[in-house]
Write a protein that holds these residues in place. Structure first.
Motif, PDB file in Angstrom:
ATOM      1  N   TYR A  94      21.636 -75.141 -41.855  1.00 10.07           N
ATOM      2  CA  TYR A  94      20.363 -74.475 -41.595  1.00 10.07           C
ATOM      3  C   TYR A  94      19.285 -75.545 -41.709  1.00 10.07           C
ATOM      4  CZ  TYR A  94      18.117 -69.817 -41.335  1.00 10.07           C
ATOM      5  OH  TYR A  94      17.480 -68.672 -40.915  1.00 10.07           O
ATOM      6  N   CYS A 111      15.293 -60.412 -44.842  1.00 12.17           N
ATOM      7  CA  CYS A 111      16.401 -60.632 -45.774  1.00 12.17           C
ATOM      8  C   CYS A 111      16.562 -59.420 -46.685  1.00 12.17           C
ATOM      9  CB  CYS A 111      16.131 -61.889 -46.594  1.00 12.17           C
ATOM     10  SG  CYS A 111      17.396 -62.246 -47.812  1.00 12.17           S
ATOM     11  N   ASN A 115      20.004 -57.178 -46.351  1.00  9.91           N
ATOM     12  CA  ASN A 115      20.957 -57.274 -47.457  1.00  9.91           C
ATOM     13  C   ASN A 115      20.942 -56.082 -48.410  1.00  9.91           C
ATOM     14  OD1 ASN A 115      22.319 -59.940 -47.110  1.00  9.91           O
ATOM     15  ND2 ASN A 115      20.182 -60.577 -46.977  1.00  9.91           N
ATOM     16  N   ILE A 126      14.838 -65.148 -50.290  1.00 10.23           N
ATOM     17  CA  ILE A 126      13.930 -66.202 -49.847  1.00 10.23           C
ATOM     18  C   ILE A 126      12.610 -66.123 -50.603  1.00 10.23           C
ATOM     19  CG2 ILE A 126      12.763 -67.228 -47.855  1.00 10.23           C
ATOM     20  CD1 ILE A 126      14.774 -65.762 -46.087  1.00 10.23           C
ATOM     21  N   GLN A 160      15.680 -70.885 -50.087  1.00 11.11           N
ATOM     22  CA  GLN A 160      16.771 -69.932 -50.322  1.00 11.11           C
ATOM     23  C   GLN A 160      17.999 -70.729 -50.716  1.00 11.11           C
ATOM     24  OE1 GLN A 160      15.945 -69.193 -46.150  1.00 11.11           O
ATOM     25  NE2 GLN A 160      18.095 -68.682 -45.872  1.00 11.11           N
TER      26      GLN A 160
HETATM   27  S1  SF4 Z   1      18.235 -65.768 -46.541  1.00 12.97           S
HETATM   28 FE1  SF4 Z   1      20.424 -65.773 -46.250  1.00 12.97          FE
HETATM   29  S2  SF4 Z   1      21.094 -63.692 -46.639  1.00 12.97           S
HETATM   30 FE2  SF4 Z   1      18.854 -63.654 -46.380  1.00 12.97          FE
HETATM   31  S3  SF4 Z   1      18.544 -63.162 -44.233  1.00 12.97           S
HETATM   32 FE3  SF4 Z   1      18.604 -65.382 -44.364  1.00 12.97          FE
HETATM   33  S4  SF4 Z   1      20.722 -65.978 -44.054  1.00 12.97           S
HETATM   34 FE4  SF4 Z   1      20.674 -63.798 -44.453  1.00 12.97          FE
END
Ligand code: SF4
Ligand code: SF4
Lengths: 306, 222
Positions: A94, A111, A115, A126, A160
């Motif tokens: 990333y 996020c 999640n 994040i 993150q």
């Molecule tokens: S921070 Fe990680 S878990 Fe959250 S949306 Fe982005 S990739 Fe997905």
């Protein structure tokens, strides 16, 4: 309630290891049956469930089915929980373009929703830090900034999980409930975690979150596509973290935070594919990683436009 | 004589411990690194099958303008540019909306020293034109922007600038990408300031710790 659950986590492991060795599983299940009254919403199956890496595919199917039923029972939501595996030849990376991130926090919000985080706690994997231009003082980065963004004298750095190649959180876990997967993602088995929070303390990026309470989410807001190691609704008293949206990315999709980012500050892809966008960034931009001196070897990169 | 076997055992034991220790240290410090950098040797079976398309979204095919028809007693309507422009002679000398006495007067332009006709095509207002006179469809505004914003265009093509959606793996699904004008109003292209969404709530915890003197973000941000 919280206290009972936390302590029961540790004694559960000890009990499983100690007594389980001397008794047959059936006899053991019978012997501990009275305990289920205080471990209220925990079934015998759940209690005896093996570590993620030791589950056979058939056992896994049973577990997934049980979890789907539990979600239906607890939240009224129809969900599909799968266990997508790492793809061969894929290691995720990333990168984040700090020159164009505007600090809008849309990524953090996406996020939170993706999640299935507890609505009240406003949890997100994040945190977006606001820092004055010309400095890179993360310790004094402001997360609770207000007012219109981007401010002309500031820049914004979302942080993150860095999915380290040398993850300190994995090293400290006493029960190996967290480990690094083949595609570079640091995973947590929420059913094996005992909630000791050593990993949270060990992470230099403040990337791990603890479920203090059982997440409360309205039925219609639950993301129905879920992964065992990623966004399924977590039990109370366990650790969780960014998984690069494993349930999406292992199927080829972009992570939720990237899809929500209006500026395109986020670049995601396969580090092993020389044609990928993430490789273009690594080869053509001047990238850096956070706290390089700690030797954690992140798979998360930052860069500025020249 | 007598302590010999003991000594050998001790040395052997020490050697074993040393080997194990160095192996452990190696695993901890270098093995993961090698794993991470040895990707050039990894054999990837690349699927050469058809890749899914990348769709650019947000640029209009038929450009329109919101015409204020209040004087004729009608509600504002979207009209295609050519509706008016095919019947009027282009005012080639006028560089700015402020000089206009009819239509487009309120238009704010903050785009360097460009004039309207630097980008709009006076021969056919349903198209744009490049600096060399070549007409460009509105759908391909990117080509126009790229003339001056080379680095941004390069980053856009390489995926490190501009919002997108869909799949990172184009072998498994399609992707949509925003055209430049989705985020940047061509007349005033600086990215607009916005109010950040989703204020972090762990501030509440700090408030508990430090008392009410700590400001509540929810009360100001919305
Ligand atoms: S921070 Fe990680 S878990 Fe959250 S949306 Fe982005 S990739 Fe997905
Ligand atoms: S959504 Fe994009 S621009 Fe907004 S804070 Fe996150 S990374 Fe930055």
């Amino acid at each position: 309630m919280t206290d009972v659950k936390k302590t029961s986590g540790i004694s559960r492991r000890t009990a499983v290891k100690g007594i389980g060795a001397t008794l047959g599983a059936a006899a053991f299940a019978k012997a501990i049956a009275p305990l289920t009254s205080w471990a209220a919403n925990q079934s015998i199956d759940e209690f005896l469930q093996k570590h993620y890496q030791e589950l056979t595919p058939a056992q896994m199917q049973k577990v997934l089915k049980r979890l789907e039923e539990d979600t239906k029972k607890d939240y009224g939501a129809e969900v599909t929980i799968t266990d997508p595996k790492p793809q061969p030849g894929v290691k995720f990376g990333y990168a984040l373009n700090l020159s164009i991130c505007v600090g809008c926090r849309k990524c953090a919000q996406a996020c939170h929703v993706e999640n299935n985080h507890d609505r009240k706690s406003g949890n997100s994997y994040i945190r977006v830090l606001e820092m004055k231009k010309g400095s890179l003082d993360i310790e004094h980065g402001k997360v609770d900034y207000k007012g219109p963004v981007p401010k002309s004298d500031s820049f914004y750095m979302p942080v993150q999980c860095q999915q380290c190649d040398n993850p300190p959180c994995v090293d400290v876990c006493p029960v190996e409930a967290t480990w690094k997967e083949k595609d570079g993602i640091v995973a947590v088995d929420y059913n094996w975690c005992i909630g000791c929070r050593y990993c949270e303390a060990a992470c230099p990026y403040h990337a791990r979150r603890f479920n203090w309470t059982k997440p409360e989410i309205p039925q219609e807001e639950i993301t129905p596509v879920q992964g065992y190691l990623s966004n399924r609704v977590r039990p109370q008293g366990v650790m969780e973290k960014c998984t690069f949206c494993m349930h999406k990315t292992r199927n080829g999709e972009l992570p939720a935070c990237l899809q929500a980012c209006p500026t395109g500050a986020r670049v995601f892809g396969n580090l092993l594919d020389p044609e990928s966008e993430i490789r273009w960034v690594l080869e053509n931009k001047r990238v850096f990683v956070l706290k390089e001196e700690l030797g954690t070897k992140p798979s998360f990169y930052y860069f500025f436009d020249e | 004589m007598k302590p010999r076997p003991l000594l050998i055992a001790a040395i052997l034991g020490f050697a074993v411990v040393l080997c194990l220790a160095s192996w452990w240290i190696y695993q901890r410090s270098f093995a993961s690194f090698e794993e991470a950098v040895s990707h050039r040797q990894v054999q990837i079976a690349l699927d050469t099958g058809e890749a899914h398309p990348v769709t650019i979204q947000g640029a209009p095919t038929t450009p329109t303008v919101l015409a204020d028809l209040s004087q004729s007693g009608r509600a504002p309507t979207e009209v295609a540019c050519t509706t008016c422009h095919s019947t009027r002679t282009p005012q080639l000398a006028q560089r700015d909306s402020v000089q206009l006495d009819e239509f487009h007067q309120g238009l704010q332009k903050q785009h360097g020293t460009l004039s309207c006709l630097s980008c709009h095509n006076a021969d056919n207002y349903d198209t744009l034109r490049l600096a060399d006179g070549t007409p460009v469809a509105f759908e391909n505004t990117m080509q126009l922007c790229a003339q001056c914003h080379g680095p941004q265009f390069r980053d856009y093509t390489n995926g490190s600038h501009g919002g997108m959606n869909g799949y990172w793996d184009l072998k498994r699904g399609p992707r949509t990408r925003n055209a430049c004008n989705v985020c940047h109003d061509p007349h005033s292209p600086a990215y607009p300031q916005l109010i950040p969404v989703f204020p972090p709530k762990d501030v509440q915890l700090r408030k508990q710790k430090y008392g009410d003197s700590y400001p509540d973000p929810d009360q100001h941000a919305h």
